[in-house]
Design a protein around this motif. Structure first.
Motif, short mmCIF file in Angstrom:
data_model
loop_
_atom_site.label_atom_id
_atom_site.label_comp_id
_atom_site.label_asym_id
_atom_site.label_seq_id
_atom_site.Cartn_x
_atom_site.Cartn_y
_atom_site.Cartn_z
N UNK A 244 16.32 -4.25 -33.93
CA UNK A 244 17.50 -4.76 -33.60
C UNK A 244 17.65 -3.28 -32.64
N UNK A 245 17.91 -2.24 -33.28
CA UNK A 245 18.20 -1.24 -32.37
C UNK A 245 17.82 -1.04 -30.47
N UNK A 246 16.11 -0.88 -30.68
CA UNK A 246 15.65 -1.53 -29.55
C UNK A 246 16.03 -2.11 -28.41
N UNK A 247 16.35 -3.77 -28.80
CA UNK A 247 16.89 -4.66 -28.33
C UNK A 247 17.74 -4.57 -27.66
N UNK A 248 18.97 -3.55 -28.61
CA UNK A 248 20.39 -4.09 -28.00
C UNK A 248 20.24 -2.85 -27.29
N UNK A 249 19.35 -1.88 -26.77
CA UNK A 249 19.64 -0.92 -25.88
C UNK A 249 18.54 -1.60 -24.65
N UNK A 250 18.04 -2.47 -25.13
CA UNK A 250 17.38 -2.84 -23.41
C UNK A 250 18.92 -3.57 -23.09
N UNK B 167 3.46 3.36 -15.93
CA UNK B 167 3.80 3.54 -15.15
C UNK B 167 5.53 4.87 -13.97
N UNK B 168 4.55 5.13 -13.78
CA UNK B 168 4.97 6.03 -12.78
C UNK B 168 4.23 5.48 -11.02
N UNK B 169 3.22 5.11 -11.32
CA UNK B 169 2.96 4.68 -10.39
C UNK B 169 3.35 3.23 -10.09
N UNK C 23 21.95 0.36 -9.75
CA UNK C 23 20.84 -0.19 -9.15
C UNK C 23 19.42 0.67 -9.51
N UNK C 24 20.06 1.15 -10.84
CA UNK C 24 18.39 2.24 -11.88
C UNK C 24 17.45 1.53 -11.97
N UNK C 25 16.16 1.47 -12.57
CA UNK C 25 14.92 0.93 -13.04
C UNK C 25 15.17 1.20 -14.28
N UNK C 26 16.02 1.31 -15.17
CA UNK C 26 15.85 2.05 -17.07
C UNK C 26 15.65 0.70 -17.98
N UNK C 27 15.78 -0.49 -17.22
CA UNK C 27 15.32 -1.94 -17.39
C UNK C 27 13.54 -1.72 -18.28
N UNK C 28 13.54 -1.85 -16.74
CA UNK C 28 12.30 -1.78 -16.59
C UNK C 28 11.29 -0.77 -17.25
N UNK C 29 11.24 0.13 -17.12
CA UNK C 29 10.94 0.89 -17.59
C UNK C 29 11.29 1.05 -19.63
N UNK C 30 12.55 0.95 -19.58
CA UNK C 30 12.73 0.63 -21.47
C UNK C 30 11.60 -0.37 -21.75
N UNK C 31 10.98 -1.34 -20.82
CA UNK C 31 10.49 -2.78 -21.59
C UNK C 31 9.54 -1.91 -20.78
N UNK C 32 8.38 -1.29 -20.26
CA UNK C 32 7.16 -1.38 -20.66
C UNK C 32 6.75 -0.35 -21.58
#
Length: 101
Positions: free
Chosen positions: A30-36, A69-71, A47-56
């Motif tokens: 649940x914490x992971x889902x809330x963080x997402x 992920x880096x590429x 304007x960042x990519x944190x949600x994409x990185x976190x999801x991946x």
């Protein structure tokens, strides 16, 4: 390939190793889902990519390596490692605070 052993990564793999989930692993999920959700909002504001990185890293069915992920997202290795530490730190703070999520 880079080896990850964070709390978030361990919980991600619990589903695959056990048929039943402990109460603690459910709480961490649940914490992971809330963080997402938090990172989705943060991305909209900054304007960042944190949600994409976190999801991946933690939510995707596909297990991505750091290199993939880096590429895919055009970020540096040092930056990704810094983000992972940030995600881990925030998750641990939420878990230690014992907030009912």
């Amino acid at each position: 390939m880079y080896n990850r052993k964070s709390v978030l990564e361990i919980v991600r793999n619990i589903d695959k190793t056990t048929e039943t989930q402990s109460e603690e692993s459910i709480r961490i999920k649940r914490v992971i889902n809330k963080l997402y959700i938090y990172y989705k909002i943060y991305d909209l504001e900054h304007g960042t990519l944190h949600s994409k990185i976190f999801n991946m890293l933690y939510l995707s069915d596909v297990k991505y390596t750091y290199k993939q992920i880096e590429e895919k997202l055009y970020i540096g290795h040092t930056t990704l490692k810094r983000y992972v530490k940030q995600y881990e730190r925030l998750a641990l703070l939420l878990l230690e605070a014992n907030i009912d999520i």
